[in-house]
Enzyme design. Structure first.
Site, mmCIF file in Angstrom:
data_model
loop_
_atom_site.group_PDB
_atom_site.id
_atom_site.type_symbol
_atom_site.label_atom_id
_atom_site.label_comp_id
_atom_site.label_asym_id
_atom_site.label_seq_id
_atom_site.Cartn_x
_atom_site.Cartn_y
_atom_site.Cartn_z
ATOM 1 N N THR A 14 0.871 -1.184 0.000
ATOM 2 C CA THR A 14 0.000 0.000 0.000
ATOM 3 C C THR A 14 0.908 1.234 0.000
ATOM 4 O O THR A 14 1.079 1.884 1.028
ATOM 5 C CB THR A 14 -0.920 0.026 1.238
ATOM 6 N N PHE A 31 3.323 -6.771 12.233
ATOM 7 C CA PHE A 31 4.213 -5.805 12.885
ATOM 8 C C PHE A 31 5.689 -6.128 12.667
ATOM 9 O O PHE A 31 6.546 -5.657 13.405
ATOM 10 C CB PHE A 31 3.902 -5.748 14.388
ATOM 11 N N LEU A 32 5.990 -6.955 11.663
ATOM 12 C CA LEU A 32 7.394 -7.384 11.506
ATOM 13 C C LEU A 32 8.291 -6.223 11.088
ATOM 14 O O LEU A 32 7.865 -5.291 10.416
ATOM 15 C CB LEU A 32 7.504 -8.529 10.499
ATOM 16 N N GLU A 72 11.813 -5.241 9.042
ATOM 17 C CA GLU A 72 12.757 -5.772 8.072
ATOM 18 C C GLU A 72 14.059 -6.088 8.809
ATOM 19 O O GLU A 72 14.441 -5.391 9.743
ATOM 20 C CB GLU A 72 13.002 -4.761 6.957
ATOM 21 N N ASN A 107 2.877 2.374 14.213
ATOM 22 C CA ASN A 107 3.941 3.021 13.438
ATOM 23 C C ASN A 107 4.007 4.518 13.715
ATOM 24 O O ASN A 107 5.090 5.110 13.741
ATOM 25 C CB ASN A 107 3.765 2.739 11.940
ATOM 26 N N LEU A 114 14.787 5.443 20.862
ATOM 27 C CA LEU A 114 15.297 6.760 21.239
ATOM 28 C C LEU A 114 16.705 6.925 20.666
ATOM 29 O O LEU A 114 17.546 7.570 21.271
ATOM 30 C CB LEU A 114 15.327 6.926 22.763
ATOM 31 N N CYS A 151 7.975 1.891 5.276
ATOM 32 C CA CYS A 151 6.801 1.857 6.170
ATOM 33 C C CYS A 151 6.587 3.147 6.956
ATOM 34 O O CYS A 151 5.614 3.847 6.712
ATOM 35 C CB CYS A 151 6.921 0.671 7.119
ATOM 36 N N LYS A 174 18.403 0.930 7.019
ATOM 37 C CA LYS A 174 18.844 0.431 8.329
ATOM 38 C C LYS A 174 19.672 -0.827 8.074
ATOM 39 O O LYS A 174 19.632 -1.384 6.979
ATOM 40 C CB LYS A 174 17.643 0.143 9.226
ATOM 41 N N ARG A 211 14.316 2.220 0.113
ATOM 42 C CA ARG A 211 13.143 3.092 -0.015
ATOM 43 C C ARG A 211 13.201 4.186 1.059
ATOM 44 O O ARG A 211 13.373 3.912 2.225
ATOM 45 C CB ARG A 211 11.846 2.273 0.141
HETATM 46 C C1 UGA Z 1 8.647 -0.673 10.998
HETATM 47 C C2 UGA Z 1 8.078 -1.091 12.364
HETATM 48 O O1 UGA Z 1 9.123 -1.108 13.337
HETATM 49 C C3 UGA Z 1 7.443 -2.495 12.290
HETATM 50 O O2 UGA Z 1 6.847 -2.828 13.530
HETATM 51 C C4 UGA Z 1 6.378 -2.471 11.193
HETATM 52 O O3 UGA Z 1 5.785 -3.765 11.036
HETATM 53 C C5 UGA Z 1 7.020 -2.068 9.880
HETATM 54 O O4 UGA Z 1 7.604 -0.753 10.016
HETATM 55 C C6 UGA Z 1 5.947 -2.064 8.821
HETATM 56 O O5 UGA Z 1 5.032 -1.246 8.911
HETATM 57 O O6 UGA Z 1 5.954 -2.934 7.950
HETATM 58 P P1 UGA Z 1 10.883 -1.259 9.657
HETATM 59 O O7 UGA Z 1 10.424 -0.285 8.614
HETATM 60 O O8 UGA Z 1 11.405 -2.577 9.220
HETATM 61 O O9 UGA Z 1 9.687 -1.593 10.686
HETATM 62 O O10 UGA Z 1 12.020 -0.502 10.444
HETATM 63 P P2 UGA Z 1 12.405 -0.102 11.932
HETATM 64 O O11 UGA Z 1 13.340 -1.095 12.489
HETATM 65 O O12 UGA Z 1 11.233 0.259 12.752
HETATM 66 O O13 UGA Z 1 13.236 1.220 11.630
HETATM 67 C C7 UGA Z 1 12.638 2.304 10.907
HETATM 68 C C8 UGA Z 1 13.602 3.446 10.735
HETATM 69 O O14 UGA Z 1 13.766 4.117 11.978
HETATM 70 C C9 UGA Z 1 15.007 3.059 10.278
HETATM 71 O O15 UGA Z 1 15.414 4.001 9.289
HETATM 72 C C10 UGA Z 1 15.834 3.201 11.525
HETATM 73 O O16 UGA Z 1 17.172 3.508 11.250
HETATM 74 C C11 UGA Z 1 15.140 4.337 12.222
HETATM 75 N N1 UGA Z 1 15.346 4.366 13.691
HETATM 76 C C12 UGA Z 1 14.909 3.330 14.476
HETATM 77 C C13 UGA Z 1 15.955 5.459 14.271
HETATM 78 O O17 UGA Z 1 16.347 6.432 13.582
HETATM 79 N N2 UGA Z 1 16.140 5.490 15.627
HETATM 80 C C14 UGA Z 1 15.725 4.478 16.420
HETATM 81 O O18 UGA Z 1 15.913 4.583 17.652
HETATM 82 C C15 UGA Z 1 15.092 3.382 15.831
#
Ligand code: UGA
Length: 434
Positions: free
Chosen positions: A83, A145-146, A148, A208, A250, A260, A323, A330
């Site tokens: 989506t 809620f997974l 990547e 999210n 944090l 996402c 990450k 993306r």
């Molecule tokens: C995120 C959510 O964490 C999942 O629970 C959700 O299922 C998923 O989106 C989705 O909607 O499919 P994801 O996109 O895989 O998962 O990535 P995250 O691990 O949450 O990280 C997202 C971004 O935040 C990354 O760019 C990461 O570097 C950044 N981040 C994360 C920070 O800048 N600081 C933090 O403390 C944590």
């Protein structure tokens, strides 16, 4: 079971469901992706996925097809298509959900359960339900809620399972089917929450939105810390000891990206506007703006560190994925920083353990080096933008110092030991740190 849509979510879900004993067919309109999956190869970087695919295919419990007709005969149909953000707007583009749902309709039998997993605006499930009249099938919403990089782990051992259903006999029956489908996870005590359809859809958007807000909160504190001469990483440690707050999410730095969080907070706000409640989540615009400002700030730190001009200077950019443990670029803040530095005339060399091919296809104007040390060689400054272990843990300041021309390091993820880098003669710059 059928799993319709074999992207990050669907491919992992299909392989995981087969691994716990179900007969699963994964369906996708992309024949090339289906051929890759059917050969036991993950079409993207995701730890453990290839092993699950190989095992599932060998067991005969897992198969893939690009024909929706092959979903016929399955009792549970997971809807896992993408989506994305609509072109030129903030709302979610539901065309793939609608197309997949309509294509599935002629193959449904009475008693079938459709479990929506895609992230959708609240109200979508109620709208789709009206199309099921006469089929005898039931729609439930079962958000995913997974993360990547942790997708297999999160699918097999989720924090919680949420199933939204209508409060009638068919809805109750469908919830029972899902409870059984998740078998071991439910038996081992994973919270299994049953809600109405709208709440289940909202749980995902709200989760999210909360995570994005938490990241932007600490990045807003980083802006204050920069102005006040404080250290946001120490601040986050101190805040995180309060169990009501917690240290996770944090991590101040160049902010969030990926397929996402950015698009989901925009779609959430767009849907709230449609519902006449835009004001309630007006803060999400700030969350987005704070997040994007961190990329500007990282670029500014590099420019300042190089004396105000990056034109013609060689900059090693460590990381391209949004990450670690992902090849996903993306809306990657890492790649955005590289692109902006290149736009200012810097000679940018990007390296990443997994995402170079994706990055080079999207941004051919950047220089690339597969080998980390090649990227570092003769660099005037080094920027860490994705906290892969290869950079965070395995790169010593002494080794890096022997390769570069200028010992300037910008730590866009606050992931390095600043004291160790300074002790090795580096000029260290964090994000929101003294
Ligand atoms: C995120 C959510 O964490 C999942 O629970 C959700 O299922 C998923 O989106 C989705 O909607 O499919 P994801 O996109 O895989 O998962 O990535 P995250 O691990 O949450 O990280 C997202 C971004 O935040 C990354 O760019 C990461 O570097 C950044 N981040 C994360 C920070 O800048 N600081 C933090 O403390 C944590």
């Amino acid at each position: 079971m059928s799993v319709i849509g074999c992207g990050y979510l669907g491919a992992v879900h299909a392989a995981a469901m087969a691994s716990i004993g179900h007969d699963v067919i994964g369906i996708d309109v992309d024949a090339e992706k289906i051929a890759t999956l059917a050969s036991g190869t993950a079409p993207f970087f995701e730890p453990q996925l290839s092993e699950l695919l190989v095992d599932g295919l060998a067991s005969g419990r897992l198969s893939f097809s690009s024909r929706m007709a092959d979903a016929a005969g399955a009792h549970v149909h997971f809807l896992a298509v993408g989506t994305p953000q609509v072109p030129g707007g903030h709302a979610a583009d539901l065309r793939y959900v609608d197309q997949a749902f309509d294509a599935l309709l002629p193959h449904l039998r009475a008693g079938d359960v459709i479990a929506g997993k895609s992230t959708v605006p609240v109200g979508t499930a109620a709208r789709l339900t009206t199309r099921l009249v006469g089929t005898g099938a039931t729609l439930v919403w079962n958000p995913e809620f997974l993360r990547e990089g942790w997708a297999v782990h999160d699918t097999l051992t989720p924090d919680r399972l949420v199933v939204g259903a209508e409060a009638d006999a068919a809805g109750e029956q469908a919830v029972t089917v899902l409870r059984e489908a998740y078998g071991a996870a439910v038996e081992s005590g994973t919270p299994f929450l049953v809600t109405d359809l709208a709440t289940a859809e909202l749980v995902k958007g709200a989760a999210n939105a909360f995570l994005a807000t938490k990241i932007s909160f600490i990045n807003a504190m980083a802006e204050i810390a920069e102005a006040a001469g404080a250290d946001v990483a120490l601040l986050a440690d101190a805040l995180g000891h309060d169990t009501r707050i917690g240290r996770r999410y944090l991590g101040a730095g160049i902010g969030f990206g990926g397929g996402c969080l950015p698009k989901d907070i925009r779609a959430f706000a767009a849907r709230a506007e449609e519902l006449g409640r835009g004001e309630a989540v007006g803060f999400l615009r700030e969350v987005d703006a704070i997040n994007l400002r961190r990329r500007d700030r990282a670029v500014q730190i590099v420019v300042d560190a190089l004396g105000g001009l990056v034109f013609g200077r060689r900059i090693a950019v460590l990381g391209a994925a949004f990450k670690p443990f992902s090849d996903d670029i993306r809306d990657s803040p890492a790649l955005d920083v590289a692109v902006r530095l290149r736009g200012l005339g810097a000679d940018v060399v990007v390296t990443d353990p997994a995402a170079i091919d994706n990055a080079a296809a999207a941004h051919p104007q950047l220089g690339y080096a597969r080998d980390r040390d090649d990227a570092l060689r003769e660099a005037d400054a080094v920027v860490i933008v994705t906290e892969w272990d290869e950079y965070r843990r395995d790169l010593s300041p002494e080794r890096a110092g022997g390769l570069v021309r200028g010992r300037i390091i910008v730590d866009g993820r606050n992931c390095l030991d600043a004291a160790a880098w300074r002790a090795a003669g580096w000029q260290y710059h964090g994000m929101g740190r003294r």
